[in-house]
Scaffold this motif. Sequence first.
Motif, PDB file in Angstrom:
ATOM      1  N   GLU A 158       0.854  -1.145  -0.049  1.00 42.39           N
ATOM      2  CA  GLU A 158      -0.084   0.166  -0.056  1.00 42.39           C
ATOM      3  C   GLU A 158       0.782   1.373   0.137  1.00 42.39           C
ATOM      4  O   GLU A 158       0.491   2.302  -0.539  1.00 42.39           O
ATOM      5  N   ASP A 159       2.103   1.060   0.338  1.00 40.15           N
ATOM      6  CA  ASP A 159       2.793   2.219   0.504  1.00 40.15           C
ATOM      7  C   ASP A 159       3.476   2.815  -0.844  1.00 40.15           C
ATOM      8  O   ASP A 159       3.504   2.035  -1.610  1.00 40.15           O
ATOM      9  N   LYS A 160       4.025   3.955  -0.838  1.00 40.77           N
ATOM     10  CA  LYS A 160       4.588   4.631  -1.877  1.00 40.77           C
ATOM     11  C   LYS A 160       5.822   5.329  -1.232  1.00 40.77           C
ATOM     12  O   LYS A 160       5.917   6.046  -0.121  1.00 40.77           O
ATOM     13  N   LEU A 161       6.690   5.586  -2.083  1.00 39.99           N
ATOM     14  CA  LEU A 161       7.944   6.059  -2.049  1.00 39.99           C
ATOM     15  C   LEU A 161       7.813   7.808  -2.824  1.00 39.99           C
ATOM     16  O   LEU A 161       7.689   7.480  -3.928  1.00 39.99           O
ATOM     17  N   THR A 162       7.888   8.713  -1.821  1.00 39.54           N
ATOM     18  CA  THR A 162       7.683   9.887  -2.792  1.00 39.54           C
ATOM     19  C   THR A 162       8.996  10.780  -2.864  1.00 39.54           C
ATOM     20  O   THR A 162       9.787  10.791  -1.774  1.00 39.54           O
ATOM     21  N   VAL A 163       9.280  11.030  -4.131  1.00 33.10           N
ATOM     22  CA  VAL A 163      10.778  11.860  -4.332  1.00 33.10           C
ATOM     23  C   VAL A 163      10.339  13.314  -4.923  1.00 33.10           C
ATOM     24  O   VAL A 163       9.269  13.483  -5.345  1.00 33.10           O
ATOM     25  N   TYR A 164      11.337  14.144  -4.578  1.00 31.12           N
ATOM     26  CA  TYR A 164      11.252  15.420  -5.100  1.00 31.12           C
ATOM     27  C   TYR A 164      12.585  15.435  -6.145  1.00 31.12           C
ATOM     28  O   TYR A 164      13.514  15.214  -6.045  1.00 31.12           O
ATOM     29  N   THR A 165      12.111  15.943  -7.488  1.00 34.38           N
ATOM     30  CA  THR A 165      13.138  16.035  -8.670  1.00 34.38           C
ATOM     31  C   THR A 165      12.870  17.334  -9.138  1.00 34.38           C
ATOM     32  O   THR A 165      11.690  17.938  -9.464  1.00 34.38           O
ATOM     33  N   THR A 166      13.976  18.025  -9.337  1.00 33.51           N
ATOM     34  CA  THR A 166      13.909  19.234 -10.584  1.00 33.51           C
ATOM     35  C   THR A 166      13.667  18.889 -11.987  1.00 33.51           C
ATOM     36  O   THR A 166      13.624  19.436 -12.926  1.00 33.51           O
ATOM     37  N   ARG A 167      14.030  17.527 -12.204  1.00 35.81           N
ATOM     38  CA  ARG A 167      13.996  17.074 -13.705  1.00 35.81           C
ATOM     39  C   ARG A 167      12.847  16.016 -13.839  1.00 35.81           C
ATOM     40  O   ARG A 167      13.150  14.839 -13.911  1.00 35.81           O
ATOM     41  N   PRO A 168      11.616  16.267 -13.710  1.00 38.17           N
ATOM     42  CA  PRO A 168      10.617  15.320 -13.874  1.00 38.17           C
ATOM     43  C   PRO A 168      10.501  15.103 -15.284  1.00 38.17           C
ATOM     44  O   PRO A 168       9.956  13.718 -15.318  1.00 38.17           O
ATOM     45  N   ASP A 169      11.024  15.639 -16.202  1.00 35.53           N
ATOM     46  CA  ASP A 169      11.261  15.232 -17.595  1.00 35.53           C
ATOM     47  C   ASP A 169      11.987  14.075 -17.637  1.00 35.53           C
ATOM     48  O   ASP A 169      11.769  13.439 -18.924  1.00 35.53           O
ATOM     49  N   THR A 170      12.830  13.571 -16.867  1.00 37.53           N
ATOM     50  CA  THR A 170      13.666  12.599 -17.020  1.00 37.53           C
ATOM     51  C   THR A 170      13.145  11.117 -16.408  1.00 37.53           C
ATOM     52  O   THR A 170      13.784  10.198 -16.258  1.00 37.53           O
ATOM     53  N   LEU A 171      11.887  10.902 -15.897  1.00 33.16           N
ATOM     54  CA  LEU A 171      11.195  10.020 -15.380  1.00 33.16           C
ATOM     55  C   LEU A 171      11.308   8.712 -16.075  1.00 33.16           C
ATOM     56  O   LEU A 171      11.465   7.631 -15.496  1.00 33.16           O
ATOM     57  N   PHE A 172      11.525   8.757 -17.425  1.00 34.92           N
ATOM     58  CA  PHE A 172      11.555   7.521 -18.123  1.00 34.92           C
ATOM     59  C   PHE A 172      12.836   7.169 -17.898  1.00 34.92           C
ATOM     60  O   PHE A 172      13.407   5.964 -18.272  1.00 34.92           O
ATOM     61  N   GLY A 173      13.913   7.776 -17.602  1.00 38.74           N
ATOM     62  CA  GLY A 173      15.178   7.321 -17.373  1.00 38.74           C
ATOM     63  C   GLY A 173      15.585   6.862 -16.146  1.00 38.74           C
ATOM     64  O   GLY A 173      16.681   6.408 -15.764  1.00 38.74           O
ATOM     65  N   ALA A 174      14.503   6.783 -15.168  1.00 39.67           N
ATOM     66  CA  ALA A 174      14.663   6.284 -13.993  1.00 39.67           C
ATOM     67  C   ALA A 174      15.149   4.664 -13.755  1.00 39.67           C
ATOM     68  O   ALA A 174      14.097   4.024 -14.100  1.00 39.67           O
ATOM     69  N   THR A 175      16.199   4.187 -13.509  1.00 37.01           N
ATOM     70  CA  THR A 175      16.530   2.797 -13.637  1.00 37.01           C
ATOM     71  C   THR A 175      16.613   2.135 -11.996  1.00 37.01           C
ATOM     72  O   THR A 175      16.642   0.932 -12.046  1.00 37.01           O
ATOM     73  N   TYR A 176      16.577   3.022 -11.186  1.00 38.51           N
ATOM     74  CA  TYR A 176      16.549   2.332  -9.842  1.00 38.51           C
ATOM     75  C   TYR A 176      16.021   3.682  -8.765  1.00 38.51           C
ATOM     76  O   TYR A 176      16.300   4.759  -9.238  1.00 38.51           O
TER      77      TYR A 176
END
Length: 802
Positions: free
Chosen positions: A240-258
């Motif tokens: 049920e839980d989630k991890l919330t992150v803050y990023t200045t580059r949300p445009d790079t979300l497809f590049g998140a590998t871990y």
Amino acid sequence: MAAPYNHRALEEKWQKIWDEEKAFAATEDYSKPKYYALVEFPYPSGQGLHVGHPRPYTALDIVARKRRMQGYNVLYPMGWDAFGLPTENYAIKNKIHPKIVTKNNVERFKGQLHALGYSFDWEREVNTTDPEYYHWTQWIFLKLFQEGLAYKTEMPINWCTSCKVGLANEEVVNGVCERCGAPVVRKVKSQWMLKITEYAEKLLEGLNDVDYIERVKVSQRNWIGKSQGAEVDFRIAGKEDKLTVYTTRPDTLFGATYMVVSPEHPILEKYKNEIKNWDAIAAYQEQAARKSDFERSELAKEKTGVEIDGLRAIDPVNDKEIPIWVSDYVLMSYGTGAIMAVPAHDTRDWEFAKKFGLPIIEVVAGGEDVQKEAYTDVATGKLVNSGFLDGLEVAEAKKKIIEFLEEKQIGKGKTNFKLRDWVFSRQRYWGEPIPIVNCEKCGYVALPECELPLELPEVDSYMPTDNGESPLAAMTDWVNTTCPCCGGPAKRETDTMPQWAGSSWYFLRYTDPGNKEALASEEALKYWLPVDWYNGGMEHTTLHLLYSRFWHKFLYDKGIVPTPEPYQKRTSHGMILGENGEKMSKSRGNVVNPDDIVMDYGADTLRTYEMFIGAFDLSASWSENGVKGCRRFLERVWKLQDILVDGQGYRSEFETRMHQLIKKVSSDYENLKYNTAIAAMMSMLNDFSKAGSISRGEFRTFLILLNPVAPHITEEIWEACGYEGRIYQCVWPEYEEAKTVENTVELAVQINGKTRATVTLPVDVDKDTAIAAGKEALGDKLTGNVVKEIYVPGRIINVVMK
């Protein structure tokens, strides 16, 4: 002939006169224009002043003295920032009460400052350790507490292993305590915090309305660290839980590998029974606890981490599962304690991915093959490998991805700040008691204002405790009290305030230091604020300056002070280094004691030298020869008495230069160019010496111009020459702009391009007159036939001969 220049006798004489006449006391005449000049008050250490202290004090003393002569009611105060660790550590070592140590140190500092002839208003002296002063420090804290801006929480703090005290992030320098140099580690502690983050935007906006030197503004903006980005929710697979992150580059979300979480992240404790490699995680947490934030976040350090076996995250833009790692380069105190890692476009993520063999996916075209040996830090370009963002420029992609996140309710656009809340308690004795009690029924309760000040109790031992508690915790008679709310049993807070507390509002107390009903009267605050010119060290830009602006803005919001900013102008000075160009320190053997300079050469010599040493905002190396040179300059000024002639005005041959000198010195004093102002007076002194005379009018002006730098010698000469009154009571000289322009010019007179003579003529001389004067100056050097006559206005006369 003037008597020999005896600096010791005349400096002592004039300091006594100024004291008796209360020459520099600000008045209560609020009808006059005001000027509030302020220097950071010192921490009175046992070592006394070093030669770095007089540099800023003299600089603002010059401004204060000049302003008085310009008709202002000037407030130029001094006091003591006297709570804190150095005094307590000295007291522990030497078994002397901190109160006595402080009293002795203050007496020494005050004596040294007095010997330098500063025009401080000693009637307004404050001391942060005086209960009458910290009454109002505690009062301000209670106001913050009542507004929810002071709170207590369990949190990992920077713990100095030597001082045994919690430190703010700003007090940790290169992983060690800025005071004692001992290693700093992480330790979970219940701490009082001030919510300075609530004022982050106001602190930024306020910088637009003040006259601070640019590097101070840059330093504050960088520390506050405003950024625009997005909060994004990564679900934990099967939970049920989630991890919330803050990023200045949300445009790079497809590049998140871990993903990476901090070793202190609560998700670890919650799922410890499901994490298959918990022992490895726990061991890593223990290692991280031994490091400071600086060590953990240092870019150059080798990346370490452990993958969580049993938990995985889901990238919200493509529903791909990615691993979650624990690494100490992610801090719980910054952001959310979790990050998405985009190794193609972030240095640390790339280094981490290369070390542990994690995928690297380029999502912003940068012209590099990131699958090999490079990453691209791309702020512009077009999106690739990014689904519906492909082909978009970065700015457009950011906008579109935030819209997507908000529409799907898996994230939102957000403004973030690097600034953290202020750790506001210390587990030590020598500080302001925090006026709070802890009641089992009512929780944390404020002490009634009528019980302020809550004074420090006398203790037998000031030794810090190994368990991290304040020495006050052992004083059960003082600790045990009753709750102001319910009357039941309660315990006093045993942490004390940090040293920064007293310095966050001291400039307000100077305006009305004897007030027993308020921190200062409304009338005094309205008249004196804001501080017109505040000078201090660059090292305090992200500490004291930020903290005091926060307190002031809070008090402004409460209607207690009349201005949104405390200081209108802020400048900073460069350090004075040893003769070897290194920072002065006992270990290097290059420390210069100002007492020795005052004794051997005089206070005026020290003041003159510290202003002449170089550009005020830059560091400069001490030079004994330079000191001697300034002494010789003052001796030559002294000897001008021997060539004094009658005449109340400026003689024609000196009139232009006198008006130029007034303009130059007046301007340079206002623009921190003290060295060039003194150089101009040295040049003028040479002119008088060459002429063999100086008129009473010229000498009068010269002495007034020099007085803010060298007040003792100039007052003595003034009196000896029979001028009326005192220099400090004089009106500052004014210049006439028209008379600063030279009305004559010296021209080179040439024959066939070679200079053979010079001639002085009016600036606007016509060609025929100039040629005639040039020929007359050449006299019998003119032989042969004149072929051509050339006149270049303001420069040359050239006679071409055959």
